[in-house]
Scaffold this active site. Structure first.
Site, PDB file in Angstrom:
ATOM      1  N   LYS A 114      32.496  54.478  31.035  1.00 49.22           N
ATOM      2  CA  LYS A 114      32.996  53.105  30.871  1.00 49.22           C
ATOM      3  C   LYS A 114      31.874  52.147  31.242  1.00 49.22           C
ATOM      4  O   LYS A 114      30.969  52.518  31.990  1.00 49.22           O
ATOM      5  CB  LYS A 114      34.195  52.872  31.797  1.00 49.22           C
ATOM      6  CG  LYS A 114      35.077  51.726  31.401  1.00 49.22           C
ATOM      7  CD  LYS A 114      36.080  52.074  30.316  1.00 49.22           C
ATOM      8  CE  LYS A 114      36.819  50.846  29.827  1.00 49.22           C
ATOM      9  NZ  LYS A 114      37.900  51.181  28.916  1.00 49.22           N
ATOM     10  N   ASP A 139      36.913  46.919  24.884  1.00 48.50           N
ATOM     11  CA  ASP A 139      37.938  46.854  25.942  1.00 48.50           C
ATOM     12  C   ASP A 139      38.200  45.357  26.109  1.00 48.50           C
ATOM     13  O   ASP A 139      37.916  44.566  25.186  1.00 48.50           O
ATOM     14  CB  ASP A 139      37.431  47.517  27.235  1.00 48.50           C
ATOM     15  CG  ASP A 139      38.531  47.701  28.284  1.00 48.50           C
ATOM     16  OD1 ASP A 139      39.322  48.646  28.148  1.00 48.50           O
ATOM     17  OD2 ASP A 139      38.625  46.904  29.238  1.00 48.50           O
TER      18      ASP A 139
HETATM   19  P1  NDP Z   1      41.911  41.899  25.142  1.00 50.88           P
HETATM   20  O1  NDP Z   1      40.739  41.239  25.740  1.00 50.88           O
HETATM   21  O2  NDP Z   1      42.065  41.949  23.678  1.00 50.88           O
HETATM   22  O3  NDP Z   1      43.264  41.279  25.729  1.00 50.88           O
HETATM   23  C1  NDP Z   1      43.511  41.245  27.094  1.00 50.88           C
HETATM   24  C2  NDP Z   1      44.811  40.498  27.305  1.00 50.88           C
HETATM   25  O4  NDP Z   1      45.195  40.620  28.664  1.00 50.88           O
HETATM   26  C3  NDP Z   1      44.694  39.004  27.031  1.00 50.88           C
HETATM   27  O5  NDP Z   1      45.916  38.532  26.590  1.00 50.88           O
HETATM   28  C4  NDP Z   1      44.350  38.459  28.409  1.00 50.88           C
HETATM   29  O6  NDP Z   1      44.675  37.098  28.600  1.00 50.88           O
HETATM   30  C5  NDP Z   1      45.207  39.318  29.291  1.00 50.88           C
HETATM   31  N1  NDP Z   1      44.603  39.413  30.618  1.00 50.88           N
HETATM   32  C6  NDP Z   1      43.387  39.883  30.934  1.00 50.88           C
HETATM   33  N2  NDP Z   1      43.153  39.755  32.246  1.00 50.88           N
HETATM   34  C7  NDP Z   1      44.270  39.181  32.753  1.00 50.88           C
HETATM   35  C8  NDP Z   1      44.666  38.810  34.042  1.00 50.88           C
HETATM   36  N3  NDP Z   1      43.846  38.982  35.088  1.00 50.88           N
HETATM   37  N4  NDP Z   1      45.894  38.279  34.197  1.00 50.88           N
HETATM   38  C9  NDP Z   1      46.730  38.097  33.143  1.00 50.88           C
HETATM   39  N5  NDP Z   1      46.397  38.438  31.885  1.00 50.88           N
HETATM   40  C10 NDP Z   1      45.186  38.976  31.705  1.00 50.88           C
HETATM   41  O7  NDP Z   1      41.918  43.377  25.778  1.00 50.88           O
HETATM   42  P2  NDP Z   1      42.645  44.681  25.249  1.00 50.88           P
HETATM   43  O8  NDP Z   1      43.946  44.327  24.642  1.00 50.88           O
HETATM   44  O9  NDP Z   1      41.676  45.487  24.502  1.00 50.88           O
HETATM   45  O10 NDP Z   1      42.893  45.468  26.631  1.00 50.88           O
HETATM   46  C11 NDP Z   1      44.064  45.288  27.418  1.00 50.88           C
HETATM   47  C12 NDP Z   1      44.219  46.456  28.364  1.00 50.88           C
HETATM   48  O11 NDP Z   1      44.314  47.687  27.607  1.00 50.88           O
HETATM   49  C13 NDP Z   1      43.073  46.680  29.347  1.00 50.88           C
HETATM   50  O12 NDP Z   1      43.587  47.218  30.543  1.00 50.88           O
HETATM   51  C14 NDP Z   1      42.243  47.747  28.656  1.00 50.88           C
HETATM   52  O13 NDP Z   1      41.454  48.505  29.578  1.00 50.88           O
HETATM   53  C15 NDP Z   1      43.346  48.613  28.060  1.00 50.88           C
HETATM   54  N6  NDP Z   1      42.950  49.470  26.959  1.00 50.88           N
HETATM   55  C16 NDP Z   1      42.385  48.948  25.824  1.00 50.88           C
HETATM   56  C17 NDP Z   1      42.047  49.787  24.782  1.00 50.88           C
HETATM   57  C18 NDP Z   1      41.556  49.253  23.477  1.00 50.88           C
HETATM   58  O14 NDP Z   1      41.452  50.044  22.533  1.00 50.88           O
HETATM   59  N7  NDP Z   1      41.273  47.970  23.348  1.00 50.88           N
HETATM   60  C19 NDP Z   1      42.182  51.243  24.899  1.00 50.88           C
HETATM   61  C20 NDP Z   1      42.869  51.674  26.104  1.00 50.88           C
HETATM   62  C21 NDP Z   1      43.199  50.804  27.083  1.00 50.88           C
HETATM   63  P3  NDP Z   1      43.508  36.014  28.674  1.00 50.88           P
HETATM   64  O15 NDP Z   1      43.069  35.793  27.272  1.00 50.88           O
HETATM   65  O16 NDP Z   1      44.148  34.835  29.303  1.00 50.88           O
HETATM   66  O17 NDP Z   1      42.415  36.603  29.544  1.00 50.88           O
END
Ligand code: NDP
Length: 445
Positions: free
Chosen positions: A125, A165
Site C-alpha cells: 500500500k 484508493d
Molecule cells: P474516494 O476518495 O473515492 O471516496 C472517499 C469517500 O469517503 C468520500 O466521499 C470522502 O468524503 C469520504 N471520506 C474520506 N475521508 C473521510 C473522513 N475522514 N470522514 C468522512 N468521510 C470521509 O475513495 P474510495 O471510495 O476509493 O475509498 C473509500 C474506502 O474504500 C477507503 O477506506 C478505501 O481504502 C476503501 N477501498 C477502496 C477500494 C477502491 O477500489 N477504490 C478498494 C478497497 C477498499 P470527502 O470527499 O469529504 O473527503
C-alpha cells in the site's frame, strides 16, 4: 489472544504511535489462536513475527509547485508488505491524514485480502499526505508526476503494482501512468491498475469494489434465507466505492437512502438518484450538500457524522477507517439492521464489531467484503499480460464468481474453526493459512 499476546506486545513496542497498524494487527491476531494451537510448525517458523514486519518500507520527498508558483513538500510512502503470493499489490491514498501507520495498516490488511481472492498477488500500500481537495487539474498532474519520479524505481509489473484508493481515481492513475511511461520508456500496462479502458484498463474495475461489497452482502443474506430485494440500505461515503455500492444495491432491488462525505450526509427516503449523485461527485467533484439542494423535497442534508442514525436493513460503510463507532452500532442494532459489510477498510471500530457479533448481525470485514476491487485489478493484470480485453459482462461475471468464492471460503473456514457465521474469524484464518503455507514452502526469507 493467549498465544499471540507476547507477539502483540513486541509489535506495539517496535511500531510506536502507529495506532491504526496496531488495531489492524490486533484484529487479525486475536482470531489466530485456534490455528496456532493446531499447527505448531507455524509458531516454530515465526510466521507471525515475519508477517508483521514489512519486506520493505519506502518514504520519500515529493516536492511540487502550485499554480501560483509556490513550492510545497509532501511525503510519499510505499510499504511493500508481502510478496510471497505474487507481486506487491495495493492502492495509493492521497489524503492529509496519511502517515506510515495508516499505510502499514492498509498494507497489512491487503496481504490477507489479496490471499482471499485466490489470485497470485502479494500485499502492499502507499500514498501521500497530499490533499487533492480544491487543487486544479494542473496541480494534481504536477503532484502525480513528482510522486512517480521517485516511485518508478520501486515498482513494475513483476515487482509492485499500485492502484487507486482515497483521493486517487482514474484521473490520478492516468497522470501516474504517463510519467512512469515517460521515465522508463516502456508502455508497461501491468505496472498500475485502474487505467482507462482504452489504454489497458479493465471493464468493471471502476465498479468492482462497490459491486463486490453488495454481492458479498447478498451472499450473507442468502445464507440466512433472505435477499437484498426490497430492503433498505444505508451507505456512507460518496466516492468510488460508495457510488458503485449504491448502483449494485439498486440493481438488486434495494432502496438506498443515504450517502455522505466529510461535511455530512444526505437522507433520501425515495432512494438516492444515482445520475444526480454521479454528476455532482464524478463530473463536478462537488460536495454532497449540493445533492440535497438539487434533489428538492425528497432529500435533506444533515451536517456531521450521524449517517448511522438512519434506519436500515443493511449498512455499508464505504468512506474511511473507524467511521462506525460502538454507539453507531448500538443504534443500528436497535433499528433492526441485519447485515453490515465494510466497503471501506476498517471503517468499523473493534467495539462496534463486537456489538454486531453479539447481536448476531451478519458482519463482513473489509478484507473479504471489499476484495472485489483488487480482484478485478488482478483481472486487469491478466488482460494486460495476454494483451486482451474482456467485455463488461464477462468481467462482472468473473467478479461475481470471486465474491462467491470469498464468501464461501470465509463461511466454511469459520465453521471449521468452531465459529459458525463469524466472517471475521473466517476471513482472517482463511487468508492467513494461504499466506503462511506459502511462507513455509519458500523458506526463511
Ligand atoms: P474516494 O476518495 O473515492 O471516496 C472517499 C469517500 O469517503 C468520500 O466521499 C470522502 O468524503 C469520504 N471520506 C474520506 N475521508 C473521510 C473522513 N475522514 N470522514 C468522512 N468521510 C470521509 O475513495 P474510495 O471510495 O476509493 O475509498 C473509500 C474506502 O474504500 C477507503 O477506506 C478505501 O481504502 C476503501 N477501498 C477502496 C477500494 C477502491 O477500489 N477504490 C478498494 C478497497 C477498499 P470527502 O470527499 O469529504 O473527503
Amino acid at each position: 489472544m493467549t498465544l499471540v499476546e507476547p507477539l502483540y506486545a513486541e509489535i506495539l513496542r517496535r511500531n510506536r504511535g502507529e495506532h491504526e497498524f496496531h488495531q489492524a494487527v490486533r484484529e487479525v491476531l486475536e482470531t489466530l489462536d485456534p490455528v496456532l494451537e493446531r499447527r505448531p510448525e507455524l509458531v516454530d517458523a515465526r510466521i507471525i513475527e515475519r508477517l508483521c514486519e514489512p519486506e520493505r518500507q519506502l518514504i520519500f520527498r515529493v516536492p511540487w509547485m502550485d499554480d501560483s508558483g509556490d513550492i510545497h513538500v509532501n511525503r510519499g510512502f510505499r510499504v511493500e508488505f508481502s510478496s510471497v503470493l505474487g507481486p506487491y499489490k495495493g492502492g495509493l491514498r492521497f489524503h492529509p491524514s496519511v502517515n506510515l501507520g495508516i499505510v502499514k495498516f492498509l498494507g497489512f490488511e491487503q496481504i490477507f485480502k489479496n490471499a482471499l481472492t485466490g489470485m497470485p498477488i502479494g500485499g502492499g500500500k502507499g500514498g501521500s499526505d497530499f490533499d487533492p481537495k480544491g487543487r486544479s487539474d494542473a496541480e494534481i498532474m504536477r503532484f502525480c508526476q513528482s510522486f512517480m519520479t521517485e516511485l518508478h524505481r520501486h515498482i513494475g509489473e513483476y515487482t509492485d503494482v499500485p492502484a487507486g484508493d482515497i483521493g486517487v481515481g482514474g484521473r490520478e492513475i492516468g497522470y501516474l501512468f504517463g510519467q512512469y511511461r515517460r521515465i522508463t520508456n516502456r508502455h508497461e500496462s501491468g505496472v498500475l491498475t485502474g487505467k482507462g479502458v482504452t489504454w489497458g484498463g479493465s471493464q468493471a474495475r471502476t465498479e468492482a469494489t462497490g459491486y463486490g461489497c453488495v454481492l458479498f452482502t447478498a451472499e450473507m443474506l442468502r445464507s440466512r434465507g433472505e435477499s437484498l430485494d426490497g430492503q433498505t440500505v444505508a451507505v456512507s461515503g460518496s466516492g468510488n466505492v460508495a457510488i458503485y455500492a449504491i448502483e449494485k444495491a439498486q440493481q438488486l432491488g434495494a432502496t438506498v437512502v443515504t450517502c455522505s462525505d466529510s461535511d455530512g450526509y444526505v437522507v433520501d427516503e425515495k432512494g438516492i438518484d444515482l445520475d444526480l449523485l454521479k454528476e455532482i461527485k464524478e463530473v463536478r467533484r462537488g460536495r454532497i450538500a449540493e445533492y440535497a439542494e438539487r434533489r428538492g423535497a425528497h432529500a435533506r442534508f444533515v451536517p456531521g457524522t450521524g449517517v448511522w442514525d438512519v434506519r436500515c436493513d443493511a449498512a455499508l460503510p464505504c468512506a474511511t477507517q473507524n467511521e462506525l463507532t460502538e454507539e453507531d452500532a448500538r443504534t443500528l442494532v436497535r433499528n433492526g439492521v441485519k447485515a453490515v459489510a465494510e466497503g471501506a477498510n476498517m471503517p468499523t471500530t473493534p467495539e462496534a464489531v463486537r456489538v454486531f457479533q453479539e447481536a448476531a448481525v451478519a458482519f463482513a470485514p473489509g478484507k473479504a467484503a471489499n476484495a472485489g476491487g483488487v480482484a478485478t485489478s488482478a483481472l486487469e493484470m491478466q488482460q494486460n499480460a495476454s494483451r486482451d480485453s474482456w467485455t463488461f459482462a464477462y468481467t462482472e461475471e468473473r467478479l461475481a464468481q470471486i465474491m462467491r468464492h470469498i464468501h464461501d471460503s470465509c463461511y466454511t473456514t469459520a465453521e471449521r474453526y468452531g465459529a459458525p457465521g463469524n466472517y471475521v474469524v473466517g476471513a482472517n484464518i482463511a487468508g492467513f493459512e494461504m499466506v503462511a503455507d506459502a511462507m513455509l514452502a519458500q523458506g526463511l526469507i
